[in-house]
Scaffold this active site. Structure first.
Site, PDB file in Angstrom:
ATOM      1  N   TYR A 202       0.869  -1.201  -0.155  1.00 33.32           N
ATOM      2  CA  TYR A 202       0.074   0.016  -0.167  1.00 33.32           C
ATOM      3  C   TYR A 202       0.784   1.137  -0.122  1.00 33.32           C
ATOM      4  O   TYR A 202       0.472   2.374  -0.614  1.00 33.32           O
ATOM      5  CB  TYR A 202      -0.840   0.019   1.196  1.00 33.32           C
ATOM      6  CG  TYR A 202      -2.114   1.042   1.232  1.00 33.32           C
ATOM      7  CD1 TYR A 202      -2.978   0.929   0.601  1.00 33.32           C
ATOM      8  CD2 TYR A 202      -1.836   2.311   1.689  1.00 33.32           C
ATOM      9  CE1 TYR A 202      -4.032   1.849   0.563  1.00 33.32           C
ATOM     10  CE2 TYR A 202      -2.630   3.404   1.531  1.00 33.32           C
ATOM     11  CZ  TYR A 202      -3.871   3.201   0.861  1.00 33.32           C
ATOM     12  OH  TYR A 202      -4.851   4.249   0.778  1.00 33.32           O
ATOM     13  N   ALA A 203       2.059   1.208   0.656  1.00 32.85           N
ATOM     14  CA  ALA A 203       2.957   2.481   0.899  1.00 32.85           C
ATOM     15  C   ALA A 203       3.555   2.534  -0.484  1.00 32.85           C
ATOM     16  O   ALA A 203       4.118   3.828  -0.938  1.00 32.85           O
ATOM     17  CB  ALA A 203       3.669   2.138   1.972  1.00 32.85           C
TER      18      ALA A 203
END
Length: 296
Positions: A202-203
């Site tokens: 996600y990052a």
């Protein structure tokens, strides 16, 4: 049922609410409708009820526990006497699964039924531990210790119920070797319940948004489903796993408008409005969806 048949309320909009009948005499009842999750949970926790069954009779200060097999009941009663204090919520969830497996190890359950079995068993284990530990603390000469005891008991019930479903979903995903992070971590240090395949993905801005999955897990969600809308900005379409036994058509339409897909254990689908049931996902369907996306 004839009591509610003649009610002045729009019945479709009462789906998901808690309706309480209090007999005043053999023919007359007072009826209360609790329509917010805060009200419902306060009532449920105060009387140590369970939402696993959609009806219960509270009589003489007691409510009948969820129906369990005699073998499972016996196993629970034998195990709980070793506890001198309440285990942590995650340990309680593990204990419930261990007891269930010990009793039913020769029986296979699909994931939708398995989640319900684990949650049901955990509730019964907690109730048995509660009865055992509290049996010597139910007589007070002073009101202040009684109030303190009641407050502590209610807070413990809320804490367990709030994390129970997450713990079992975590174990279920791990058993299917689905990659996930729990809790998730997104913008502004928010902590969505589950991010797939990982917080690192996600990052990573180079990781495709379309390959990310968000899953919230809430025992009930008739009001609180909106909390998930801004928990992961990279993921437009969000999934929410719930044990909620029915939601009104208006709320289901609102969820669809906000691109929220409900994941509901299959045995509960029939409790939702008929024309909306095809919108619901089963737990098994979500697992297959994740397996296909991550080529498991």
């Amino acid at each position: 049922m004839a009591i509610y048949t003649n009610s002045p309320f729009e019945k479709a909009e009462q789906v998901g609410n808690l309706i309480i009948f209090m007999p005043m005499d053999q023919e007359n009842f007072k009826v209360y409708i609790l329509d917010t999750e805060d009200e419902i949970e306060k009532f449920i926790d105060s009387f140590s009820l369970s939402l696993m069954d959609n009806n219960a009779v509270y009589n003489g200060g007691k409510v009948k526990d969820i129906d369990l097999s005699k073998k499972l009941e016996k196993e629970i009663e034998e195990v709980v006497y070793v506890f001198e204090d309440f285990p942590e919520t995650i340990k309680l969830a593990e204990l419930a699964r261990q007891i269930h497996y010990h009793v039913y190890k020769k029986k296979s359950f699909p994931p939708d039924t398995m989640i319900l079995e684990w949650v049901k068993t955990e509730y019964s284990v907690f109730r048995a531990i509660e009865r055992n530990l509290y049996k010597n603390n139910l007589s007070y000469d002073d009101i202040d210790p009684l109030i303190a005891f009641a407050s502590s008991a209610l807070n413990r019930r809320k804490s367990r119920a709030g994390k129970s479903l997450e713990h079992h979903v975590d174990f279920l995903f791990s058993s299917y070797r689905i990659p996930f992070s729990h809790p998730g971590r997104s913008e502004g240090n928010k902590k969505p319940d589950f991010l797939l395949p990982s917080n690192a993905a996600y990052a990573d801005k180079s990781f495709l948004d379309s390959d990310l999955i968000f899953l919230g897990a809430k025992t009930t969600c008739k009001d609180r489903w909106r909390q998930i809308l801004n928990e992961a900005n990279r993921i437009d379409e969000k999934h929410l796993l719930t044990l909620q036994q029915g939601i009104s058509p208006n709320q289901l339409d609102e969820m669809a408008d906000e691109k929220v897909t409900l994941v509901v254990p299959k045995p509960y689908h029939s409790l939702y409005p008929a024309k909306y049931q095809n919108r619901l996902w089963t737990v098994e369907k979500f697992i297959h969806y994740a397996e296909e996306k991550y080529s498991l």
